[in-house]
Design an enzyme around this catalytic site. Structure first.
Site, PDB file in Angstrom:
ATOM      1  NE  ARG A 229      -4.179  -1.173   0.139  1.00 42.28           N
ATOM      2  CZ  ARG A 229      -4.606  -2.018  -0.724  1.00 42.28           C
ATOM      3  NH1 ARG A 229      -3.703  -2.409  -1.785  1.00 42.28           N
ATOM      4  NH2 ARG A 229      -5.998  -2.468  -0.704  1.00 42.28           N
ATOM      5  CG  HIS A 277      -3.534  -0.213  -6.632  1.00 39.60           C
ATOM      6  ND1 HIS A 277      -3.740   0.380  -5.433  1.00 39.60           N
ATOM      7  CD2 HIS A 277      -3.794  -1.532  -6.384  1.00 39.60           C
ATOM      8  CE1 HIS A 277      -4.130  -0.517  -4.552  1.00 39.60           C
ATOM      9  NE2 HIS A 277      -4.017  -1.658  -5.064  1.00 39.60           N
TER      10      HIS A 277
HETATM   11  P1  NDP Z   1      -2.282 -10.944   5.212  1.00 37.42           P
HETATM   12  O1  NDP Z   1      -3.404 -10.498   6.230  1.00 37.42           O
HETATM   13  O2  NDP Z   1      -2.479 -12.597   4.902  1.00 37.42           O
HETATM   14  O3  NDP Z   1      -0.818 -10.769   5.769  1.00 37.42           O
HETATM   15  C1  NDP Z   1      -0.184  -9.773   6.120  1.00 37.42           C
HETATM   16  C2  NDP Z   1       1.112  -9.964   6.582  1.00 37.42           C
HETATM   17  O4  NDP Z   1       1.656  -8.731   7.067  1.00 37.42           O
HETATM   18  C3  NDP Z   1       1.168 -11.026   7.874  1.00 37.42           C
HETATM   19  O5  NDP Z   1       2.239 -11.524   7.966  1.00 37.42           O
HETATM   20  C4  NDP Z   1       1.278  -9.928   9.148  1.00 37.42           C
HETATM   21  O6  NDP Z   1       1.860 -10.401  10.196  1.00 37.42           O
HETATM   22  C5  NDP Z   1       2.121  -8.987   8.603  1.00 37.42           C
HETATM   23  N1  NDP Z   1       1.840  -7.772   9.264  1.00 37.42           N
HETATM   24  C6  NDP Z   1       1.167  -6.939   9.488  1.00 37.42           C
HETATM   25  N2  NDP Z   1       1.231  -5.633  10.237  1.00 37.42           N
HETATM   26  C7  NDP Z   1       2.373  -5.917  10.683  1.00 37.42           C
HETATM   27  C8  NDP Z   1       3.340  -5.257  11.419  1.00 37.42           C
HETATM   28  N3  NDP Z   1       2.855  -4.142  11.853  1.00 37.42           N
HETATM   29  N4  NDP Z   1       4.625  -5.545  11.376  1.00 37.42           N
HETATM   30  C9  NDP Z   1       5.041  -6.703  10.799  1.00 37.42           C
HETATM   31  N5  NDP Z   1       4.329  -7.566  10.030  1.00 37.42           N
HETATM   32  C10 NDP Z   1       2.884  -7.213  10.065  1.00 37.42           C
HETATM   33  O7  NDP Z   1      -2.212 -10.076   3.822  1.00 37.42           O
HETATM   34  P2  NDP Z   1      -2.111 -10.694   2.203  1.00 37.42           P
HETATM   35  O8  NDP Z   1      -0.861 -11.219   2.071  1.00 37.42           O
HETATM   36  O9  NDP Z   1      -3.324 -11.307   1.867  1.00 37.42           O
HETATM   37  O10 NDP Z   1      -1.971  -9.035   1.513  1.00 37.42           O
HETATM   38  C11 NDP Z   1      -1.174  -8.198   1.932  1.00 37.42           C
HETATM   39  C12 NDP Z   1      -1.620  -6.662   1.495  1.00 37.42           C
HETATM   40  O11 NDP Z   1      -1.184  -6.469  -0.035  1.00 37.42           O
HETATM   41  C13 NDP Z   1      -3.067  -6.197   1.574  1.00 37.42           C
HETATM   42  O12 NDP Z   1      -3.256  -5.828   2.639  1.00 37.42           O
HETATM   43  C14 NDP Z   1      -3.077  -5.165   0.508  1.00 37.42           C
HETATM   44  O13 NDP Z   1      -2.760  -3.965   1.201  1.00 37.42           O
HETATM   45  C15 NDP Z   1      -1.997  -5.522  -0.504  1.00 37.42           C
HETATM   46  N6  NDP Z   1      -2.495  -6.001  -1.802  1.00 37.42           N
HETATM   47  C16 NDP Z   1      -2.198  -5.119  -2.901  1.00 37.42           C
HETATM   48  C17 NDP Z   1      -2.400  -5.488  -4.238  1.00 37.42           C
HETATM   49  C18 NDP Z   1      -2.076  -4.928  -5.404  1.00 37.42           C
HETATM   50  O14 NDP Z   1      -2.497  -5.066  -6.673  1.00 37.42           O
HETATM   51  N7  NDP Z   1      -1.163  -3.801  -5.270  1.00 37.42           N
HETATM   52  C19 NDP Z   1      -3.448  -6.563  -4.465  1.00 37.42           C
HETATM   53  C20 NDP Z   1      -3.734  -7.188  -3.192  1.00 37.42           C
HETATM   54  C21 NDP Z   1      -3.384  -6.771  -1.924  1.00 37.42           C
HETATM   55  P3  NDP Z   1       1.309 -11.737  10.801  1.00 37.42           P
HETATM   56  O15 NDP Z   1       1.657 -13.127   9.960  1.00 37.42           O
HETATM   57  O16 NDP Z   1       2.081 -11.912  12.246  1.00 37.42           O
HETATM   58  O17 NDP Z   1      -0.057 -11.608  11.179  1.00 37.42           O
HETATM   59  C1  OXD Z   2      -6.185  -4.654  -3.226  1.00 34.91           C
HETATM   60  C2  OXD Z   2      -6.816  -5.375  -4.245  1.00 34.91           C
HETATM   61  O1  OXD Z   2      -6.352  -4.832  -2.143  1.00 34.91           O
HETATM   62  O2  OXD Z   2      -6.644  -4.908  -5.189  1.00 34.91           O
HETATM   63  O3  OXD Z   2      -5.310  -3.721  -3.507  1.00 34.91           O
HETATM   64  O4  OXD Z   2      -7.267  -6.438  -4.091  1.00 34.91           O
END
Ligand code: NDP
Ligand code: OXD
Length: 314
Positions: A229, A277
């Protein structure tokens, strides 16, 4: 009973048709049109207007139409009901393609060879490190981070992940929490951000982090790939670190302001790659099918497969 679509920026009618196919027993209604608020049991949202989900007395759950859920928490009057996010194998695979693509471009120094081609320069004396010589560090060890890590490891990259809570995955160097961050950064040549946007991750991609990255990598100065993000990035710091050599290159799919303003220096910076994005586009049919499956689970008294925890913000 009805499902409310609450979205901005996407084509409503195509979503309505898909939801109707997947949820034939539901009336599919949308913000901006007349509907009976008392009948709404579920809402499917992408960047809904603040407050627009209030006053729905039968609302049971809100489904994010994206994997990221920061858009839900941007609504300070979000109803206190169950929240769910998208986890979809197609979306996950696309994100891993993006990460692998940009790590391979870096590994194989493709930008250099593109430049050489433009100059008709046949220079083949460059150092060509192997994937095992390049250390990729992924911020976020969730659904997306783990899948990308597995695919990078299959190509031979030396991969580490950082998360909030510690996880042990075979072959993957796992780091967690504040105490794990320094050692994780110190062994990272290519930093990949796949963290959700939360208060804790706001602006985390900043100079303080970049100066801790490895300076002895086979590719030269470290590189950044952000497909998580834009809220996680300090954009002035990224530009300043590119300008002074702290960073060699930044590949950015997400930005603090989207669409990226025409005046942004990111567009023209010679060491920045911009994508709009779309690192992982969602398949709308797969998302409607996922939400229909979650509604069926709730009707049968089963828990949501991918719940969002309000307390941690993802
Ligand atoms: P998940 O919820 O599966 O994983 C999030 C990970 O981030 C977990 O490992 C979590 O730790 C870690 N995390 C969260 N907060 C912290 C912190 N403060 N310090 C350290 N680690 C942290 O999410 P996804 O993998 O499904 O997706 C990740 C992100 O990707 C989404 O939230 C979205 O913003 C982005 N995204 C972007 C897209 C794009 O097209 N650019 C498309 C889809 C998603 P823990 O394992 O300990 O919970
Ligand atoms: C996002 C998506 O979260 O495209 O960015 O799903």
């Amino acid at each position: 009973m009805s499902l409310l679509i609450a979205m901005t920026g996407w084509d409503l009618e195509s979503w309505r048709q898909r939801f109707q196919r997947h949820l034939p027993a539901f009336e599919i209604v949308a913000l901006g049109e007349a509907f009976d608020r008392r009948n709404v049991r579920f809402a499917a949202t992408w960047k809904h207007p603040e407050g627009s989900l209030a006053g729905l007395p039968q609302l049971e759950a809100i489904f994010s139409l994206g994997a990221g859920v920061d858009h839900l928490f941007a609504d300070r009057s979000l109803p206190d009901v169950a929240l769910a996010r998208v986890v979809d194998p197609d979306l996950t695979a696309r994100m891993s393609e993006y990460v692998v693509l940009h790590c391979l471009i870096a590994l194989r120094q493709q930008r250099l060879y593109d430049r050489q081609q433009r100059e008709a320069a046949w220079i083949d004396d460059r150092d060509q490190p192997a994937a095992r010589d390049v250390r990729v560090g992924i911020l976020g060890m969730g659904v997306l981070g783990l899948d990308a890590a597995g695919k990078l490891m299959a190509l031979g990259f030396d991969v580490a992940c950082w998360s909030r809570t510690r996880r042990d995955v075979q072959g993957l160097a796992g780091f967690a929490g504040a105490e794990g961050l320094g050692p994780f950064l110190a062994r990272t040549d290519i930093l990949v951000n796949l963290l959700p946007a939360t208060p804790d991750t706001a602006g985390i991609l900043n100079r303080g982090m970049f100066t801790q990255l490895a300076r002895d990598g086979r590719l030269g100065a470290p590189m950044l790939i952000n497909a998580g993000r834009g809220a996680s990035q300090d954009e002035d710091d990224i530009l300043a670190c590119l300008d002074d050599g702290t960073l060699q290159h930044a590949t950015l799919d997400v930005f603090r302001t989207e669409p990226l303003p025409a005046a942004s220096r990111f567009w023209s910076h010679p060491r920045v790659s911009v994508t709009p994005h779309n690192a992982a586009m969602s398949d709308p049919d797969a998302i409607c099918a996922l939400i229909a499956r979650q509604i069926d689970r709730l009707e049968r008294g089963l828990p949501l497969e991918y719940p969002v925890e309000r307390g941690r913000g993802y």
